[in-house]
Scaffold this motif. Structure first.
Motif, PDB file in Angstrom:
ATOM      1  N   MET A   1       0.983  -1.319   0.031  1.00  0.00           N
ATOM      2  CA  MET A   1       0.287  -0.141   0.117  1.00  0.00           C
ATOM      3  C   MET A   1       0.736   1.228   0.179  1.00  0.00           C
ATOM      4  O   MET A   1       1.746   1.189   0.667  1.00  0.00           O
ATOM      5  N   GLN A   2       0.520   2.124  -0.769  1.00  0.00           N
ATOM      6  CA  GLN A   2       1.235   3.425  -0.840  1.00  0.00           C
ATOM      7  C   GLN A   2       0.394   4.588  -0.285  1.00  0.00           C
ATOM      8  O   GLN A   2      -0.946   4.653  -0.592  1.00  0.00           O
ATOM      9  N   ARG A   3       0.777   5.587   0.401  1.00  0.00           N
ATOM     10  CA  ARG A   3       0.189   6.909   0.837  1.00  0.00           C
ATOM     11  C   ARG A   3      -0.087   7.405  -0.754  1.00  0.00           C
ATOM     12  O   ARG A   3       0.721   7.562  -1.601  1.00  0.00           O
ATOM     13  N   GLN A   4      -1.331   8.078  -0.554  1.00  0.00           N
ATOM     14  CA  GLN A   4      -1.664   8.538  -1.830  1.00  0.00           C
ATOM     15  C   GLN A   4      -1.879  10.369  -1.909  1.00  0.00           C
ATOM     16  O   GLN A   4      -1.908  10.580  -2.809  1.00  0.00           O
ATOM     17  N   LEU A   5      -2.030  10.944  -0.602  1.00  0.00           N
ATOM     18  CA  LEU A   5      -1.808  12.233  -0.735  1.00  0.00           C
ATOM     19  C   LEU A   5      -0.398  12.778  -0.540  1.00  0.00           C
ATOM     20  O   LEU A   5       0.500  12.252  -0.031  1.00  0.00           O
ATOM     21  N   ALA A   6      -0.523  14.220  -0.677  1.00  0.00           N
ATOM     22  CA  ALA A   6       0.514  15.254  -0.781  1.00  0.00           C
ATOM     23  C   ALA A   6       1.323  14.755   0.902  1.00  0.00           C
ATOM     24  O   ALA A   6       0.558  14.576   1.965  1.00  0.00           O
ATOM     25  N   THR A   7       2.660  14.757   0.988  1.00  0.00           N
ATOM     26  CA  THR A   7       3.390  14.562   2.211  1.00  0.00           C
ATOM     27  C   THR A   7       2.938  15.813   3.161  1.00  0.00           C
ATOM     28  O   THR A   7       2.924  16.729   3.101  1.00  0.00           O
ATOM     29  N   HIS A   8       2.855  15.228   4.462  1.00  0.00           N
ATOM     30  CA  HIS A   8       2.151  16.067   5.673  1.00  0.00           C
ATOM     31  C   HIS A   8       2.632  15.383   6.916  1.00  0.00           C
ATOM     32  O   HIS A   8       2.671  14.127   6.658  1.00  0.00           O
ATOM     33  N   SER A   9       2.970  16.084   7.788  1.00  0.00           N
ATOM     34  CA  SER A   9       3.511  15.446   9.058  1.00  0.00           C
ATOM     35  C   SER A   9       2.376  15.415  10.092  1.00  0.00           C
ATOM     36  O   SER A   9       2.341  14.655  10.932  1.00  0.00           O
ATOM     37  N   ASP A  10       1.085  16.059  10.174  1.00  0.00           N
ATOM     38  CA  ASP A  10       0.209  15.720  11.376  1.00  0.00           C
ATOM     39  C   ASP A  10      -1.284  15.736  10.540  1.00  0.00           C
ATOM     40  O   ASP A  10      -1.209  15.732   9.466  1.00  0.00           O
ATOM     41  N   GLY A  11      -2.100  15.560  11.241  1.00  0.00           N
ATOM     42  CA  GLY A  11      -3.428  15.031  10.760  1.00  0.00           C
ATOM     43  C   GLY A  11      -3.851  13.828  10.428  1.00  0.00           C
ATOM     44  O   GLY A  11      -3.073  12.871  10.698  1.00  0.00           O
ATOM     45  N   GLU A  12      -4.835  13.557   9.570  1.00  0.00           N
ATOM     46  CA  GLU A  12      -5.198  12.458   9.036  1.00  0.00           C
ATOM     47  C   GLU A  12      -4.391  11.988   7.990  1.00  0.00           C
ATOM     48  O   GLU A  12      -3.827  12.619   7.024  1.00  0.00           O
ATOM     49  N   HIS A  13      -3.903  10.638   7.573  1.00  0.00           N
ATOM     50  CA  HIS A  13      -3.356  10.203   6.677  1.00  0.00           C
ATOM     51  C   HIS A  13      -4.044   9.092   5.902  1.00  0.00           C
ATOM     52  O   HIS A  13      -4.792   8.342   6.665  1.00  0.00           O
ATOM     53  N   ARG A  30      -7.652   5.146   6.821  1.00  0.00           N
ATOM     54  CA  ARG A  30      -7.346   6.395   7.475  1.00  0.00           C
ATOM     55  C   ARG A  30      -6.798   6.239   8.780  1.00  0.00           C
ATOM     56  O   ARG A  30      -7.103   5.346   9.789  1.00  0.00           O
ATOM     57  N   TRP A  31      -5.707   6.884   9.008  1.00  0.00           N
ATOM     58  CA  TRP A  31      -4.955   6.697  10.341  1.00  0.00           C
ATOM     59  C   TRP A  31      -4.524   8.126  10.986  1.00  0.00           C
ATOM     60  O   TRP A  31      -4.252   9.148  10.196  1.00  0.00           O
ATOM     61  N   ARG A  32      -4.457   8.273  12.038  1.00  0.00           N
ATOM     62  CA  ARG A  32      -3.740   9.543  12.904  1.00  0.00           C
ATOM     63  C   ARG A  32      -2.728   8.991  13.876  1.00  0.00           C
ATOM     64  O   ARG A  32      -3.225   8.114  14.721  1.00  0.00           O
ATOM     65  N   GLY A  33      -1.610   9.338  13.953  1.00  0.00           N
ATOM     66  CA  GLY A  33      -0.798   8.848  14.869  1.00  0.00           C
ATOM     67  C   GLY A  33      -0.412   7.317  14.498  1.00  0.00           C
ATOM     68  O   GLY A  33      -0.567   6.656  13.263  1.00  0.00           O
ATOM     69  N   ALA A  34       0.065   6.645  15.778  1.00  0.00           N
ATOM     70  CA  ALA A  34       0.604   5.240  15.355  1.00  0.00           C
ATOM     71  C   ALA A  34      -0.357   4.242  15.506  1.00  0.00           C
ATOM     72  O   ALA A  34      -0.212   3.073  15.324  1.00  0.00           O
ATOM     73  N   THR A  35      -1.436   4.494  16.318  1.00  0.00           N
ATOM     74  CA  THR A  35      -2.622   3.544  16.871  1.00  0.00           C
ATOM     75  C   THR A  35      -3.998   3.750  16.436  1.00  0.00           C
ATOM     76  O   THR A  35      -4.687   2.528  16.573  1.00  0.00           O
ATOM     77  N   GLU A  36      -4.266   4.756  15.702  1.00  0.00           N
ATOM     78  CA  GLU A  36      -5.686   4.899  15.381  1.00  0.00           C
ATOM     79  C   GLU A  36      -6.016   4.681  13.979  1.00  0.00           C
ATOM     80  O   GLU A  36      -5.508   5.479  12.996  1.00  0.00           O
TER      81      GLU A  36
END
Length: 80
Positions: A1-13, A30-36
Motif C-alpha cells: 500500500m502506498q500513501r496517496q496524498l501529499a506529504t504532511h506530518s500531522d493530521g489524518e493520513h 485512514r489513520w492518525r498517529g501510530a495506533t488509530e
C-alpha cells in the motif's frame, strides 16, 4: 500500500487499500498517529483534468490538496 496524498506530518493520513470496482468507490485506510486506524469506503473523486487527455483523479471525493494529475508524483500509480 502506498500513501496517496501529499506529504504532511500531522493530521489524518490515507492509503488506498483496494478499488472496489462498484459504484465508483474504493476501500481506504485512514489513520492518525501510530495506533488509530480505520477502514473506510469513500466515493471516488469525480474531478478530471482539463484538456484533451481528461485524466481522472485517483483519490476520494472531497480530498484535501491537489488532484493526482496535478503535479503528479511518480510513486503514485493509478490503477482505476
Amino acid at each position: 500500500m502506498q500513501r496517496q496524498l501529499a506529504t504532511h506530518s500531522d493530521g489524518e493520513h490515507f492509503g488506498l487499500l483496494d478499488d472496489l470496482g462498484e459504484y465508483g468507490t474504493a476501500l481506504w485506510l485512514r489513520w492518525r498517529g501510530a495506533t488509530e486506524v480505520e477502514l473506510i469506503v469513500f466515493a471516488d473523486c469525480p474531478v478530471v483534468s482539463p484538456g484533451p487527455g481528461r485524466e481522472g483523479c485517483c483519490l476520494f471525493a472531497d480530498h484535501a490538496d491537489q488532484h493526482t494529475w496535478q503535479d503528479a508524483v511518480a510513486e503514485i500509480p493509478c490503477t482505476r
